[in-house]
Structures are given as C-alpha cells and as structure tokens.
Write a protein that holds these residues in place. Structure first.
Motif, PDB file in Angstrom:
ATOM      1  N   GLU A 291      42.003  11.674  44.609  1.00 38.95           N
ATOM      2  CA  GLU A 291      41.846  11.081  45.943  1.00 38.95           C
ATOM      3  C   GLU A 291      42.297   9.627  45.939  1.00 38.95           C
ATOM      4  OE1 GLU A 291      38.072  11.735  47.904  1.00 38.95           O
ATOM      5  OE2 GLU A 291      38.274   9.884  49.051  1.00 38.95           O
ATOM      6  N   ILE A 294      46.044   9.550  45.858  1.00 37.08           N
ATOM      7  CA  ILE A 294      46.633   9.910  47.161  1.00 37.08           C
ATOM      8  C   ILE A 294      46.531   8.718  48.121  1.00 37.08           C
ATOM      9  CG2 ILE A 294      46.374  11.382  49.205  1.00 37.08           C
ATOM     10  CD1 ILE A 294      45.384  13.599  47.289  1.00 37.08           C
ATOM     11  N   LEU A 295      45.356   8.093  48.136  1.00 36.94           N
ATOM     12  CA  LEU A 295      45.170   6.947  49.041  1.00 36.94           C
ATOM     13  C   LEU A 295      46.173   5.845  48.714  1.00 36.94           C
ATOM     14  CD1 LEU A 295      41.261   6.771  49.173  1.00 36.94           C
ATOM     15  CD2 LEU A 295      42.803   7.598  50.952  1.00 36.94           C
ATOM     16  N   LYS A 296      46.382   5.613  47.416  1.00 35.97           N
ATOM     17  CA  LYS A 296      47.328   4.564  47.041  1.00 35.97           C
ATOM     18  C   LYS A 296      48.757   4.941  47.451  1.00 35.97           C
ATOM     19  CE  LYS A 296      47.082   1.545  44.158  1.00 35.97           C
ATOM     20  NZ  LYS A 296      47.393   0.807  42.928  1.00 35.97           N
ATOM     21  N   VAL A 297      49.103   6.205  47.251  1.00 32.47           N
ATOM     22  CA  VAL A 297      50.443   6.650  47.643  1.00 32.47           C
ATOM     23  C   VAL A 297      50.642   6.473  49.140  1.00 32.47           C
ATOM     24  CG1 VAL A 297      51.888   8.701  47.905  1.00 32.47           C
ATOM     25  CG2 VAL A 297      50.749   8.255  45.743  1.00 32.47           C
ATOM     26  N   LEU A 298      49.579   6.698  49.901  1.00 33.11           N
ATOM     27  CA  LEU A 298      49.693   6.595  51.364  1.00 33.11           C
ATOM     28  C   LEU A 298      49.626   5.150  51.857  1.00 33.11           C
ATOM     29  CD1 LEU A 298      47.536   9.647  52.458  1.00 33.11           C
ATOM     30  CD2 LEU A 298      50.007   9.494  52.244  1.00 33.11           C
ATOM     31  N   GLY A 299      49.550   4.224  50.946  1.00 30.16           N
ATOM     32  CA  GLY A 299      49.657   2.833  51.360  1.00 30.16           C
ATOM     33  C   GLY A 299      48.380   2.030  51.266  1.00 30.16           C
ATOM     34  N   TRP A 300      47.367   2.591  50.650  1.00 34.38           N
ATOM     35  CA  TRP A 300      46.149   1.793  50.463  1.00 34.38           C
ATOM     36  C   TRP A 300      46.361   0.858  49.280  1.00 34.38           C
ATOM     37  CZ3 TRP A 300      40.725   3.849  51.726  1.00 34.38           C
ATOM     38  CH2 TRP A 300      40.747   4.604  52.898  1.00 34.38           C
ATOM     39  N   GLU A 301      45.821  -0.346  49.400  1.00 37.40           N
ATOM     40  CA  GLU A 301      45.908  -1.281  48.291  1.00 37.40           C
ATOM     41  C   GLU A 301      44.769  -0.995  47.315  1.00 37.40           C
ATOM     42  OE1 GLU A 301      45.913  -5.374  49.687  1.00 37.40           O
ATOM     43  OE2 GLU A 301      46.749  -4.624  51.552  1.00 37.40           O
ATOM     44  N   THR A 302      44.937  -1.503  46.094  1.00 36.29           N
ATOM     45  CA  THR A 302      43.861  -1.372  45.107  1.00 36.29           C
ATOM     46  C   THR A 302      42.569  -1.962  45.677  1.00 36.29           C
ATOM     47  OG1 THR A 302      45.488  -1.578  43.363  1.00 36.29           O
ATOM     48  CG2 THR A 302      43.199  -1.943  42.737  1.00 36.29           C
ATOM     49  N   ASP A 304      41.645  -2.110  48.729  1.00 35.94           N
ATOM     50  CA  ASP A 304      41.056  -1.230  49.753  1.00 35.94           C
ATOM     51  C   ASP A 304      40.232  -0.120  49.107  1.00 35.94           C
ATOM     52  OD1 ASP A 304      42.436  -2.735  51.606  1.00 35.94           O
ATOM     53  OD2 ASP A 304      44.171  -1.391  51.594  1.00 35.94           O
ATOM     54  N   ALA A 392      49.970   5.302  40.652  1.00 28.41           N
ATOM     55  CA  ALA A 392      49.458   6.346  41.540  1.00 28.41           C
ATOM     56  C   ALA A 392      50.302   7.610  41.516  1.00 28.41           C
ATOM     57  CB  ALA A 392      49.409   5.806  42.968  1.00 28.41           C
ATOM     58  N   ASP A 393      51.382   7.617  40.735  1.00 30.23           N
ATOM     59  CA  ASP A 393      52.273   8.768  40.803  1.00 30.23           C
ATOM     60  C   ASP A 393      51.682  10.034  40.187  1.00 30.23           C
ATOM     61  OD1 ASP A 393      52.343   7.704  38.304  1.00 30.23           O
ATOM     62  OD2 ASP A 393      54.453   8.179  37.950  1.00 30.23           O
ATOM     63  N   ALA A 395      49.408  11.602  41.347  1.00 28.74           N
ATOM     64  CA  ALA A 395      49.129  12.516  42.468  1.00 28.74           C
ATOM     65  C   ALA A 395      50.348  13.335  42.847  1.00 28.74           C
ATOM     66  CB  ALA A 395      48.653  11.738  43.678  1.00 28.74           C
ATOM     67  N   LEU A 396      51.518  12.873  42.438  1.00 31.38           N
ATOM     68  CA  LEU A 396      52.726  13.625  42.774  1.00 31.38           C
ATOM     69  C   LEU A 396      52.862  14.897  41.944  1.00 31.38           C
ATOM     70  CD1 LEU A 396      55.319  10.761  43.134  1.00 31.38           C
ATOM     71  CD2 LEU A 396      54.791  12.451  44.862  1.00 31.38           C
TER      72      LEU A 396
END
Lengths: 398, 234
Positions: A291, A294-302, A304, A392-393, A395-396
């Motif tokens: 999770e 995924i959040l980081k991939v979607l543009g969340w900062e550390t 956040d 964060a990769d 999650a890929l």
C-alpha cells in the motif's frame, strides 16, 4: 498556499481515518488492549497517590513525638511518672499518656485498634469531633463510653444498638456504650478504631493504673521536634522516641513499597505491550508495504505516508490514553479502586470504607504518556518511514 | 514535435549473490510528445526497470532521465512526487489496487493531494464506463476478477489527466474483447495528446496502434527492431 497546506492535511487526516476504519477489527483490538494497560497503570498511580495524600492529611493530627518504653526489644507499658520527668525539657508543651493496643475479636476474626486517650488533652483534640459522622466524644468520668470506626460498626453490627461487650484478658466481659462514630472519610485511619478514655482502655487490657502504652508529646516549635526527641532519648534511655516526620516517612515507605511492587508488575504489562506493538509495527505486513509503495507511485511523498501513519497512531494512542485515563478516574472515584485496594491497603478484615479522590501528579501523567503513547507512535511511524524510503517500484512487480 | 522524455546513458543494476545483475545497460532513448512507444522483450529483460527509472520510482546507477528537460533525480522528493502525481499515469504489471478501498476510492486516490476539480467524481464514473465497469464503483477489489481489477488500475491511471502513461503489460489478464476495448481507449487518449510508453512481450499490441513505435529490449539493452543498439529515436 496555506489553504492548500490545510487542505492537504485534511486529506491526509481523512485518509488516516478511513484507513483506521478499514482495518477496524485490528485497530479496535489494539485500542482495547492499549486502553486496558493505561487504565491499570493510571488507576494504580491515581489510587496510590490518593491514599498517600489522604494518609498524609490524617497524620497531621498525629502526636509530634511519641515515647514508648522498650524492654528486651519489645514494647512495654510506660509509667506515667516518665511523663512527669519530661516536663523539665524546655520546648515541650504537653505530655499526654495514651493506651494503644489491639483487640482480636474471635467471633468475627477482626482485629480492632483500641486507643485510650483524653481527646481534650491532645493538641487539636477538640477538632477530633469534626471527624465524627454522628454522636460525640466521650467526656471525662463517663464510664464505658467509646467512639467507633465504620468498620467496627459493620463488623459488630452496631447500626441499631449502642451496647456491646469485649473480653478482658482474664475473660471477664467489659461492656461499652457507643457515644459516636467516625466518618467514613477518615476510614483509612479510623475504620477499625475504638476510641475511649485511658482509664477505660487500661480496664479493657488490664493495665495497671499509673501506666500507659506510650506518651504523646506536643512541642511549642515544630522545628525543634528532632532536638527535643534527642533530649528525651537521652533522658529516658529505656524508651523509643518516634517523631511525626518519621511516622509519615514510614507510611510513605509502606505505600511506596506496595505501590512500587505493583508498579513493577504493571510496568511489565506496559513493556509487554510496547514489545508487542513494536513487533507488530516493525514487521509491516506485505499488503501494508505494498500500500505504501502504491501511494508513493501515485504521487504521495514520503512525508505524506509518514503523516498518515502518524495520524493513525495519534488517533489510536490518543483515544486509548483518553479512554484509559477516564476509566481509571471512574474506577478510583466511583468504585473506590476496588482492583487495587487489597494491594495498597492490605488484606485487613476491616478494610477501611473510605472514599478516594483520584489524584495524579503532572510528572506521573507525563511519564505515563511517555511510556505508552510515544513508544506506540515510534513503533508505528518508524517502520512506515523505513518502507516509504525504499524505492517504490516494488509495487510494479515483475 | 519536442522530446518529452530523454534518457541518456542510463544504467541500473541490482545486487546478486556473485556479481550485480545488469537490468538496464547504457540506454539512450528519446520519446517525442504524443508518441506511442512499445518496448518488447522477454521476462527479465529490464523493461519494468526502465519504466521505473523513467517514472522516477527508482534511481539509476548512472545516467539521466529528463522529463520535459528536467532531470528526475535532481528534483527533491516533493517535486518528484508532484511530477508523478500530476503528469504520469502508471499501469502496473499487476493490478496494484488497495484491497480495502472501493473501486471508486481506488480510482480517486491519485487526486487525494491535488486540487481535486469539482467534477472529479463524474470524470471517474466516465472513465469507469470507458473500461466497461460502470456498475462496479462500490465494489471492493476482492469482489472483482483479475481482468476487472486490471481495468480499474487502467482507469486510475487516467484520472489525473496525465501527459504520459507508463504501462507494464497492460493487457496481460484481459480477454480478447476487453483487450480490444482497452487498446482502443489507449488509441483515443493517444490521439488526444497523451504519450504512451508500453512495455510488453505481446508483439500484437504494437500492431493495434496506428502510430506505434516499437523497440526491443534484451538483457538490459534497448535496440531498434532491426537490432541496432544505442540511441533509440523516432
């Protein structure tokens, strides 16, 4: 800019709340266990502080110096003549003989404290009347009159009668009449107490006239207590001299020992909880790590991700702290701390029926917060930080 | 047209037991705006790593990735996150949905921190309809099939109206008909100006796009279809 920042924090809080709700079973379990631990520790701290405060208040009325005669390391009756010898010491205001002992009632299995003293001769003795829930103090010359504590009333079923009898050592009966009852609020000191004139107490214990169990001494200047005590000890080498500060310290030590012992047990529970929380949080579950990725991939900062975890931990630990403290307060105030009374007051047959006012020193409050909320915050945020700072990769996949 | 993505001498390797494994070996790549770039390659050829490097998800050992002339790893975490959030839509190899969020919540997730436009929920419903799952907005991912989850992930990639879509095996779990619909959707977005970089081992995917440009990746090396290594340029 500021509006954007506030909106962002609100979004983070919103996400944290919904995240807590999504894992409500797990979070509710943590909340309950956390609250229970805080409840136990807080109510224990509150009740030990309340008892200690109450004992301190009541001991203010204790004699400034108490003299007891010792023989072969044991206490013996002290001749009243010793009191007359003390009158020569400068600074002593009054010497009041006292007969103090214990009476074991075989029928009920209870131990009563018998105190034979002329209240009017005691410094502040006239104020003793205010400690009574009903009736009056015995007056001089009134034979067989006694004031009893609430524990005695209940044990001897004195609610609807005033006469009762106790056995002398020679098994003859001594009849006493209840002239008054101590108030419940003074229960820690008076629950098992029978207060009567010294002559009555001597009669009950068959102590010879001209003797008492100890001498209560009041001094003109309280700062001279130790000096006068030393002079008394020099004048009466066969006697033990106890000062009020010493007695207060002894009470504190007794409470301190009992509360310290239980504190160790409870702190072990806190430690176990912290270890459990750390273990749970430090090994983030794979789906939690995923999770975060995924959040980081979607543009969340550390920051956040950390903010979400921080808010989650704050909400859980803050709510648990609040719940634990409030239930501890209610436990002490409304239920007289029934869980800890046996530990702190002893397993006396006549447990004092006192009402306690919850008290907690600011230091204890902060210490409790530091030992519970802060470790939980750390146990939640640090692993999230570790997960959020790796690439964060993951999650890929592939 | 101007280059929207430029990779220069990109190198990335991963630690292994004996010696590091090279995932991306000295890749040079220029992607023009509105390109539809398909990178073909077998499993383990480094395609996914290349996407991660371009998307700023992982840092290269050496070399640079420039998006609109700005070097990814010279930006701070905040700027990189903003770039990922506002300019790039990711479609992962696996659906990568958050299992405890509903379909609608998953789709709206990228908008959590951007100034969510007033009609974002309507937009989400529209995209959901485009991927053929208009009736699943309130479902949880576990209630959907693998293919449906994949389509939700595709819908999520489009919610922030990105300039660039980075897609890793986007049609992997889809049946033929759904695959056709999704590729048509890609074509439509591409015509509207969205740049696509798609990595796949499915060579038919390239054939489905009118202006697809195809590159090959083998053991971390990017080549033109004719096998020439080095700068891959339209």
């Amino acid at each position: 800019m500021a509006k954007r920042g506030i909106e962002k924090q609100l979004n983070i809080l919103d996400y944290a709340l919904s995240s807590l709700w999504r894992r409500r079973t797990k979070n509710l379990s943590i909340l309950l266990v956390f609250s229970a631990v805080i409840f136990l520790v807080a109510s224990f701290l509150m009740v030990s502080k309340a008892l200690s405060d109450r004992a301190g208040q009541l001991l203010v009325a204790a004699p400034e110096i108490t003299v007891q005669r010792m023989s072969a390391g044991r206490q013996e009756a002290i001749p009243l003549a010793h009191g007359e010898r003390l009158q020569g010491i400068f600074g002593i205001r009054r010497v009041v003989p006292r007969v103090w002992g214990y009476y074991f009632d075989e029928v009920t299995g209870a131990n009563f404290t018998v105190l034979g003293v002329d209240p009017l001769q005691m410094p502040g003795g006239d104020g003793l009347a205010t400690a009574l829930a009903r009736g009056r103090l015995p007056e001089e010359g009134e034979a067989g009159m006694v004031v009893v504590g609430q524990g005695v009333v209940e044990t001897l079923a004195l609610e609807n009668r005033q006469l009762f009898s106790l056995f002398r050592p020679d098994l003859s009966l001594k009849t006493l009449t209840v002239s008054g009852e101590f108030a419940k609020e003074t229960g820690i000191m008076t629950a098992d107490l029978l207060l009567m004139h010294p002559a009555e107490a001597r009669d009950l214990f068959l102590i010879a006239p001209g003797f008492a169990t100890d001498l209560c001494i009041s001094v003109a200047n309280s700062r001279e207590i130790e000096t006068i005590a030393r002079k008394i000890a020099e004048l009466l080498p066969d006697c033990r001299v106890l000062t009020r500060p010493q007695i207060q310290k002894t009470y504190q030590v007794v409470f301190g020992w009992r509360s310290g012992f239980a504190s160790i047990c409870l702190l072990s529970a806190v430690a176990a909880f912290i270890i459990l929380a750390w273990d749970k949080a430090s090994g983030l579950a794979p789906e939690e790590r995923r999770e975060i990725a995924i959040l980081k991939v979607l543009g969340w900062e550390t920051a956040d991700v950390l903010a979400v975890r921080f808010w989650e931990a704050c909400l859980v630990s803050g709510l648990a702290f609040l719940l634990g403290m409030l239930s501890a307060f209610a436990h002490v105030l409304f239920f007289s701390a029934f869980l800890f009374r046996p530990i702190l007051l002893g397993w006396s047959v006549l447990a004092p029926g006192l009402s306690l006012v919850p008290a907690l020193a600011l230091g204890d409050f902060l210490l409790l917060a530091a030992f519970t909320v802060l470790p939980y915050l750390a146990a939640t945020v640090i692993p999230a930080w570790r997960s959020a700072t790796v690439p964060a990769d993951s999650a890929l996949g592939g | 047209m101007s280059a929207i993505i430029r990779c220069e001498n990109l190198v990335k390797s991963y630690p292994a037991d004996t010696r590091p494994v090279s995932a991306v070996a000295n890749v040079n790549l220029v992607v023009e705006r509105e390109d539809f770039l398909v990178i073909l390659g077998h499993s383990g050829s480094g395609k996914t790593t290349l996407l991660s490097l371009i998307g700023g998800l992982t840092a290269p050992d050496s070399g640079t990735v420039l998006v609109d002339g700005v070097e990814n790893w010279q930006q701070g975490d905040q700027a990189l996150s903003v770039m990922r959030n506002s300019r790039i839509g990711f479609i992962f190899q696996f659906a990568s949905l958050i299992p405890t969020l509903t379909v609608m919540e998953n789709i709206l997730l990228p908008l959590s921190f951007s100034q969510r436009p007033a009609g974002s929920r309507d937009l989400a419903e529209e995209i959901l309809a485009q991927v053929g799952l208009a009736d699943k907005a309130g479902s949880l991912p576990a209630q959907l099939s693998g293919g449906q989850q994949r389509r939700i992930a595709i819908a999520r990639a489009f919610i922030n109206c990105p300039d660039i879509i980075l897609a890793d095996e986007p049609t992997g779990d889809l049946d033929e008909e759904t695959e056709r619909d999704i590729l048509q959707l890609f074509r439509r977005y591409n015509k509207n100006g969205v740049t696509f970089i798609v990595v796949t081992h499915n060579s038919e995917l390239a054939a489905s796009q009118e202006r697809a440009r195809v590159l090959m990746m083998r053991q971390g090396v990017l080549t033109e279809q004719d096998g020439e290594a080095g700068v891959a340029h339209a």
